[in-house]
Each structure stands twice: as structure tokens, then as C-alpha cells.
Design an enzyme around this catalytic site. Sequence first.
Site, short mmCIF file in Angstrom:
data_model
loop_
_atom_site.label_atom_id
_atom_site.label_comp_id
_atom_site.label_asym_id
_atom_site.label_seq_id
_atom_site.Cartn_x
_atom_site.Cartn_y
_atom_site.Cartn_z
N CYS A 171 7.83 4.12 5.64
CA CYS A 171 6.93 3.85 4.52
C CYS A 171 7.68 3.34 3.30
O CYS A 171 7.10 2.69 2.43
CB CYS A 171 6.16 5.11 4.14
SG CYS A 171 7.19 6.44 3.52
N CYS A 208 0.83 -1.20 0.00
CA CYS A 208 0.00 0.00 0.00
C CYS A 208 0.87 1.25 0.00
O CYS A 208 0.65 2.18 -0.79
CB CYS A 208 -0.94 -0.01 1.21
SG CYS A 208 -2.14 1.34 1.23
N CYS A 209 1.86 1.29 0.88
CA CYS A 209 2.79 2.43 0.91
C CYS A 209 3.49 2.59 -0.42
O CYS A 209 3.73 3.70 -0.90
CB CYS A 209 3.83 2.23 2.01
SG CYS A 209 3.24 2.47 3.70
#
Length: 255
Positions: A239, A132-133
Site C-alpha cells: 500500500c 487511494c492508498c
Amino acid sequence: MEPARYLGASFSPQPVQNLEARAQLLNERYGDRDAQTVLAAALAGEAGANTALVSSFGADSAVLLHMAAQIDRDVTVVFIDTGKLFGETKTYRDTLIERLGLTGVRSIKPEVSVLKQQDPMGALWIKDTDACCHIRKVVPLATALEGFDSWISGRKRHQASTRAQLQWFEAEEGRIKVNPLADWSAKQVLDYAKEHKLPPHPLVAQGYPSIGCMPCTDKVAEGEDPRSGRWRGKNKTECGIHFPTLGKQADGSGI
């Protein structure tokens, strides 16, 4: 405030293979200088002809943005709007843009086609935070930085153990990354913000000293690491934008 002065550009553009040596020379040159001097040098081209400042418009962001605005209000500021941010963060971005007179802020979003293919339900963060990051932050930033020789971050050594050895200048992915606030303490950040009457991020008062995307940011208890609320319960502290695999691995495995 009088703009900070730097020592004068003296480094000609270097081949990629010499970036590590270039970063080392810059660290030696500016090792005993203050944050404003390092920032002024970066904005004047000391670390590369084309420089962008990357900001999350998070808890501590106002300090570095204020410093930059004193030097050049037209500086390119890259802001990654992941589509999962707190509404307060985007409101804070707009507040700081107006307050500081910043004219070069670029709000970058993930490609719609990528989201449709890899996160059609918008829930990828539940099963794979790294992926997702990667698609929402790492890849968009890598694209946004194309054409820039260096970029400026607001990272600080006190924020996490993974940042304890942070230097002014780093070589990464064919660019120099500049960390003007590397040696600043949390108190220095707060004192600077108070001195210049900078508005705080509205979520700080609610217990969020480090603010990322809404689904993966939690409140932090007194005495905890300021970043302990990020990806709480996961074996994850970054991230991915500050790792040398920036933009390279679509599955996020290198983050």
C-alpha cells in the site's frame, strides 16, 4: 506468561544520518534473539524513546498484539481506518482490544477535507489504487507517527517475495522500524494463536489470508501467495506505508 526480557538499552539517541548504522548495530545485537525479546527491547526504548505499534487488525495481527499486551497493555497502537475497510475488521479490532486489555489503541482516519478534494465520490480506488492508498492510509499514518522515534510492524518474510530479506530493525524516514515477527513462518503464527486461544479474524475462514480494504482484497486460492489477493490484477504488492516515500508524494507515484 512471563514478560520477555531484552539485553538492556545501550544506544543513546542518534542523529538521523546515523540511523542506518544504528539499525545495523541493533540487528547484530539481536540477530539470534526471538520475537518476544526483540519486541520487549523495542517497547523498552532500545530503538527509540517513543515507540508505537502499527496494526491493521488483520489476519495475523492478534499474535503481535498479544505479545505486546503481555509486556505493556498501555502501548500506543495505531490503527488506520481508511473508510474502505471490511466491517469485520473493525469488529475484530474491538474484540481484540477487549480481549487483550489494550488501552492505547488510536483509530486514525483520513482528513475529511482531503477526501472531499481528492476522492469526493469515494471511488478513487477504481482508477488509481496508489493515490487511494496514499490519501487514505499512507498520509494518515505519517501524521499519526509524528513524535515517535520508532514503530513496530507485523511484517514477515514469508508473506511475499518483496519481504524476503526483512530484518529485525530498519532505518526509514528518520525512524527505526522494528519487525519482531520477521522470521516467523505461517505455521508459527498459527501455532502461537492456537496456544494462546486467540480469536481469528472472521474473514480468514472465508479464504482471505491477507486482509486490507474491501474493494482491493480478494480471496486467495490454495497454493497462491498469501498476499496475491491484494490488488489482484494490478502491478502492486504494497500500500505504500512500508516504502521510504512514506507521506511524501501526494500523487502516490512513489508507492
